[in-house]
Motif scaffolding. Structure first.
Motif: not given
Length: 413
Positions: A321-329
């Motif tokens: 759930h990291d927004p740096r990996i998954w936008p809008d997590p």
């Protein structure tokens, strides 16, 4: 003279916060590494793809002695492949790679689909709703026992499914479900050890190439066959994780209810979208909060010193759930995986790295294949959801919708 920092034990906080415990602390610390204390032991928590790369490097982290006794006694079993390192791990892991990655996944998926269709006809004939979680556990138990060559009479299947679910459900708690898990494991290890002994004597039939035959005949790094109890443990480490896909199917049912706009695309049967949906279920929903190992030497990562022998915890739920990996997590969006090549240390609900050589779960391909098929069948099911409690408590490990997802299934026209 420097003063040693004393870290308060976070065991109670972990029990209260569950999946949110580690992400909360990392977020408050503003870094991807921090020192803490759990179960009375010093620990260092790490977060992110580079942390996963560091964690799954055996030069840094080992598994031997890292898995707490209660977890071995419920989830994995004693002397299981998960507890090994080095050449001993590679030799034992090769058995699982052959069975779970090179051993006819399509056949297992076909068996699961047939078991689902048979069960769905029964669901439509019942009066009142069925619990998706319970029903899927039996579907998968039927499929995986047939696939592995483990003989189970139809009348014995519900009890076996309940035991396999219990082993997963009770590993992270001191509550009564933990003791149910221990009893279930003892019962099923005894049963499968007896099966292995009968196969070796020639008193039971095990088809060539079946998991029962391969595990019974497997020779470890020392050249010896597994003792019957360890063989039983490893057979359970095929049966149990396959049945654990039940959690993901229940989450998929929850997702179809909350975001019904995806139903028609699943019904159309596009394999690429079905796989993307499976990945998004695995990313979005809580399955494993973190994994642990022990530092093999004095190390440092992210500016944090890791003493030799300290517990090393890799944040799984937070990374997914990291927004740096998954936008809008916190938006459920299967399209984020359409056409995307997933890095080996990015999506890590079942570990990171190379499953053929490292500690990433070799059954991950089975999980994705089963989920890819079953989400389509679930979307095509003519059903409604009656009023129920669909909340998913993050304080419970492992968690699932309170109701198990109740379905009213209608008969096909």
């Amino acid at each position: 003279m420097s003063r040693r920092t004393v870290h308060l034990d976070n065991t109670l906080a972990l029990a209260l916060e569950g999946f949110a415990w580690l992400p909360n602390r990392l977020r408050r610390g503003g870094a991807d590494a921090l020192r803490t204390r759990v179960l009375g032991q010093r620990a260092v928590a790490l977060h992110g793809p580079e942390a996963a790369r560091f964690f799954y490097d055996e030069r840094h982290v080992r598994r031997q002695g890292a898995i707490p006794g209660p977890v071995r006694s419920t989830l994995f079993g004693h002397h299981a492949v998960h507890t090994l390192d080095g050449e001993a791990h590679r030799v034992r892991k090769a058995l699982f790679v052959a069975l779970l990655m090179d051993g006819g996944i399509d056949t297992l998926v076909t068996r699961a689909g047939a078991a689902w269709e048979s069960a769905a006809r029964d669901w439509a004939d019942r009066r009142g709703p069925v619990v998706l979680f319970d029903e899927v556990s039996r579907v998968l138990t039927r499929a995986v026992t047939d696939w592995t060559g483990v003989p189970v009479a139809p009348e014995d299947l519900p009890a076996l499914a309940a035991d396999l679910v219990a082993m997963v459900d009770g590993f992270a708690t001191a509550a009564p479900r933990h003791w149910r898990a221990r009893r279930a494991r003892t019962r099923r290890e005894d049963w499968l050890a007896g099966l292995v002994e009968r196969v070796r004597r020639g008193d039971a039939v095990a088809p060539a190439g079946s998991a029962v035959r391969e595990v019974a005949e497997h020779r470890d790094v020392d050249g010896n066959r597994l003792d019957p109890c360890t063989a039983a443990v490893e057979l359970l480490n095929i049966l149990r994780p396959t049945v654990a896909v039940t959690w993901f199917v229940a989450f998929a049912g929850h997702a179809l209810h909350r975001w019904p706009e995806h139903r028609e695309r699943l019904r159309a049967g596009d394999p690429a979208f079905a796989e993307a949906y499976a990945h998004e279920v695995r990313r979005f929903y809580p399955f494993a909060p973190f994994v642990g190992g022990r530092a093999v030497a004095d190390l440092e990562w992210g500016g944090v010193r890791i003493p030799s022998g300290a517990m090393v915890l890799l944040d799984i739920y937070g990374q997914n759930h990291d927004p740096r990996i998954w936008p809008d997590p916190y938006r459920f969006d299967p399209d984020r995986f359409v056409g995307r090549e997933i890095g080996p240390f990015e999506l890590v609900p079942q570990g990171g790295g190379d499953p053929r050589t490292g500690h990433r779960c070799p059954g991950e391909m089975i999980t994705v294949a089963l989920l890819r098929d079953l989400v389509v069948r679930l979307a095509r099911l003519d059903c409604t959801l009656p009023p129920q409690d669909l909340r998913i408590p993050l304080s419970r490990i492992p968690t699932r919708p309170h109701s198990g997802v109740l379905l009213d299934v209608r008969a096909a026209a």
